[in-house]
Motif scaffolding. Structure first.
Motif, PDB file in Angstrom:
ATOM      1  N   TYR A 126       0.800  -1.232   0.000  1.00  0.00           N
ATOM      2  CA  TYR A 126       0.000   0.000   0.000  1.00  0.00           C
ATOM      3  C   TYR A 126       0.830   1.279   0.000  1.00  0.00           C
ATOM      4  CZ  TYR A 126       0.850   0.352   5.067  1.00  0.00           C
ATOM      5  OH  TYR A 126       1.432   0.450   6.312  1.00  0.00           O
ATOM      6  N   GLY A 127       2.142   1.187   0.290  1.00  0.00           N
ATOM      7  CA  GLY A 127       2.957   2.395   0.296  1.00  0.00           C
ATOM      8  C   GLY A 127       4.150   2.277   1.217  1.00  0.00           C
ATOM      9  N   TYR A 128       4.835   3.384   1.417  1.00  0.00           N
ATOM     10  CA  TYR A 128       6.018   3.467   2.280  1.00  0.00           C
ATOM     11  C   TYR A 128       5.561   4.046   3.608  1.00  0.00           C
ATOM     12  CZ  TYR A 128      10.822   4.728   3.671  1.00  0.00           C
ATOM     13  OH  TYR A 128      12.027   4.843   4.323  1.00  0.00           O
ATOM     14  N   ASP A 129       5.591   3.241   4.650  1.00  0.00           N
ATOM     15  CA  ASP A 129       4.979   3.616   5.926  1.00  0.00           C
ATOM     16  C   ASP A 129       5.994   3.424   7.048  1.00  0.00           C
ATOM     17  OD1 ASP A 129       3.187   4.288   7.890  1.00  0.00           O
ATOM     18  OD2 ASP A 129       1.818   2.611   7.557  1.00  0.00           O
ATOM     19  N   ILE A 130       6.421   4.525   7.644  1.00  0.00           N
ATOM     20  CA  ILE A 130       7.408   4.507   8.718  1.00  0.00           C
ATOM     21  C   ILE A 130       6.716   4.933  10.008  1.00  0.00           C
ATOM     22  CG2 ILE A 130       9.576   5.455   9.562  1.00  0.00           C
ATOM     23  CD1 ILE A 130       9.860   3.677   7.079  1.00  0.00           C
ATOM     24  N   ARG A 131       6.803   4.099  11.035  1.00  0.00           N
ATOM     25  CA  ARG A 131       6.121   4.379  12.293  1.00  0.00           C
ATOM     26  C   ARG A 131       7.077   4.263  13.472  1.00  0.00           C
ATOM     27  NH1 ARG A 131       0.010   1.888  11.755  1.00  0.00           N
ATOM     28  NH2 ARG A 131      -0.266   2.426   9.543  1.00  0.00           N
ATOM     29  N   GLY A 132       6.765   4.988  14.531  1.00  0.00           N
ATOM     30  CA  GLY A 132       7.560   4.905  15.741  1.00  0.00           C
ATOM     31  C   GLY A 132       6.781   5.430  16.930  1.00  0.00           C
ATOM     32  N   GLU A 133       6.746   4.670  17.996  1.00  0.00           N
ATOM     33  CA  GLU A 133       6.079   5.097  19.227  1.00  0.00           C
ATOM     34  C   GLU A 133       6.935   4.683  20.416  1.00  0.00           C
ATOM     35  OE1 GLU A 133       1.834   4.668  21.635  1.00  0.00           O
ATOM     36  OE2 GLU A 133       2.576   2.980  20.444  1.00  0.00           O
ATOM     37  N   ILE A 134       7.211   5.624  21.295  1.00  0.00           N
ATOM     38  CA  ILE A 134       7.944   5.346  22.524  1.00  0.00           C
ATOM     39  C   ILE A 134       6.957   5.342  23.684  1.00  0.00           C
ATOM     40  CG2 ILE A 134       9.799   6.092  24.061  1.00  0.00           C
ATOM     41  CD1 ILE A 134      10.977   7.608  21.630  1.00  0.00           C
ATOM     42  N   VAL A 135       7.012   4.290  24.484  1.00  0.00           N
ATOM     43  CA  VAL A 135       6.141   4.150  25.652  1.00  0.00           C
ATOM     44  C   VAL A 135       6.962   4.427  26.899  1.00  0.00           C
ATOM     45  CG1 VAL A 135       4.620   2.597  26.938  1.00  0.00           C
ATOM     46  CG2 VAL A 135       4.773   2.416  24.435  1.00  0.00           C
ATOM     47  N   GLY A 136       6.528   5.413  27.684  1.00  0.00           N
ATOM     48  CA  GLY A 136       7.211   5.760  28.922  1.00  0.00           C
ATOM     49  C   GLY A 136       6.367   5.429  30.133  1.00  0.00           C
ATOM     50  N   GLU A 137       6.921   5.699  31.303  1.00  0.00           N
ATOM     51  CA  GLU A 137       6.200   5.400  32.540  1.00  0.00           C
ATOM     52  C   GLU A 137       4.949   6.258  32.713  1.00  0.00           C
ATOM     53  OE1 GLU A 137       9.543   3.718  35.640  1.00  0.00           O
ATOM     54  OE2 GLU A 137       9.184   5.889  35.598  1.00  0.00           O
ATOM     55  N   SER A 138       4.924   7.441  32.109  1.00  0.00           N
ATOM     56  CA  SER A 138       3.780   8.333  32.335  1.00  0.00           C
ATOM     57  C   SER A 138       3.138   8.838  31.051  1.00  0.00           C
ATOM     58  CB  SER A 138       4.225   9.532  33.184  1.00  0.00           C
ATOM     59  OG  SER A 138       5.306  10.216  32.586  1.00  0.00           O
TER      60      SER A 138
END
Length: 340
Positions: free
Chosen positions: A233-245
């Motif tokens: 479907y395309g070029y898809d770059i994702r990023g998510e950082i999960v922290g304590e709060s």
């Protein structure tokens, strides 16, 4: 000062950089080009006034008309040209990888330290992307508390048509995340693992696509990277950082708008890396040109190229063995100490 740049490699990215330096950026001029395909080099030179063709990369580097060198050739040739540029005392921008093996990267570092001046910048352009810079700012400011996890996705519409391998999914694709997370968190990756999900029916023959690359940071942060090069479907770059709060994540499609109309929601999905990271490439090369003119070194350098290669080697061993694999990394020399 106008930095006179010689470009080694006139393929897609080499041509894009020539266009960028010539038409978009300031302080630079492309004066020479070379390629293993002489006809292609001639064609590219003909398209840009003032660009000469050099028969070989070494002759381009030695030319008195060239102040700085941009290496955009295929990966196995990078070591030769970067070492030649160091020997000539000329700044060199090298597209990733710095070299294809950890030992080759160490030879480059040793040569640069012997020269006594940092001359190498490596093309890890995601550090210059506004979205990733916002992620780093949120981390550094403590907005989400202590980081615990990061989830990444690296999806391409289709794999390159030139015999792309499962190993290349790590060495050519995941290497961006490998460098990125070490920069984001300010620490090294200490171990890697590879998981093989159900193989996509769209995957090319012999390619195990997708992969999950697991990276263990020195502090205990865990990073998972989904590498899927046949996503269609395309070029898809994702990023998510999960922290304590809290959490912080890249916006969809690099921060572009989402349209809601007639009961539907839509947004643009980039076609490829040029579409998604055009601004980052611009910022990266402008930073390099400015640094060359100032006789400084500001971007990711030889140490960063070496650190990424060491982790890549660990990932490839984990891919072969199916086991968690520690990363072996030389102690960082003072020569490559981070700027204050």
């Amino acid at each position: 000062m106008t930095v006179r740049v010689g470009v080694i490699g006139a393929g897609m990215i080499g041509q894009d950089h020539i266009r960028r330096i010539t038409q978009v950026l300031s302080g630079g001029a492309v004066v020479a080009v070379t390629d293993v395909d002489a006809a292609r080099a001639e064609s590219v030179a003909d398209a840009w006034p003032g660009v000469a063709v050099c028969p070989t990369g070494r002759e381009l580097i030695a030319s008195g008309a060239v102040d700085a060198v941009l290496v955009a050739s295929w990966g196995p040739a990078h070591e030769e040209y970067v070492l030649a540029a160091i020997e000539a005392g000329k700044p060199v921008f090298c597209e990733k990888p710095l070299a294809t093996t950890e030992d080759a990267c160490l030879r480059i570092m040793d040569a640069e330290m012997a020269r006594g001046r940092r001359l190498v910048q490596v093309g890890f352009m995601r550090r210059y992307d506004a979205g990733y810079q916002a992620l780093k700012a949120a981390l550094d400011e403590g907005t989400i508390g202590t980081p615990l996890l990061m989830h990444c996705a690296h999806r391409n519409r289709s794999a390159p048509p030139y015999g792309f391998t499962t190993e290349a999914m790590i060495a050519d694709s995941a290497v961006h995340e490998i460098d990125l997370v070490q920069w984001l968190f300010g620490e090294h990756i200490v171990a890697t693992s590879i998981l093989k999900p159900r193989r996509s029916s769209r995957a090319a023959e012999g390619l195990h696509d997708p992969l999950i690359v697991l990276l263990e940071m020195a502090s205990g942060v865990l990073v998972d990277v989904e590498v899927f090069v046949s996503a269609a479907y395309g070029y898809d770059i994702r990023g998510e950082i999960v922290g304590e709060s809290g959490t912080v994540a890249l916006a969809e499609a690099g921060g572009e708008v989402t349209v809601k109309s007639a009961g539907a929601r839509s947004s643009h999905v980039p076609a490829d890396w040029r579409d998604r990271f055009a601004a980052a490439f611009d910022a990266e090369l402008q930073d390099w040109l400015n640094a060359v003119a100032a006789r400084a070194s500001t971007g990711p350098g030889s140490w960063d190229g070496y650190a990424a290669a060491a982790v890549t080697d660990s990932c490839l061993e984990a891919l072969r063995s199916g086991r968690r694999t520690p990363v072996s990394l030389r102690e960082r020399p003072e020569f490559y100490a981070k700027a204050p």
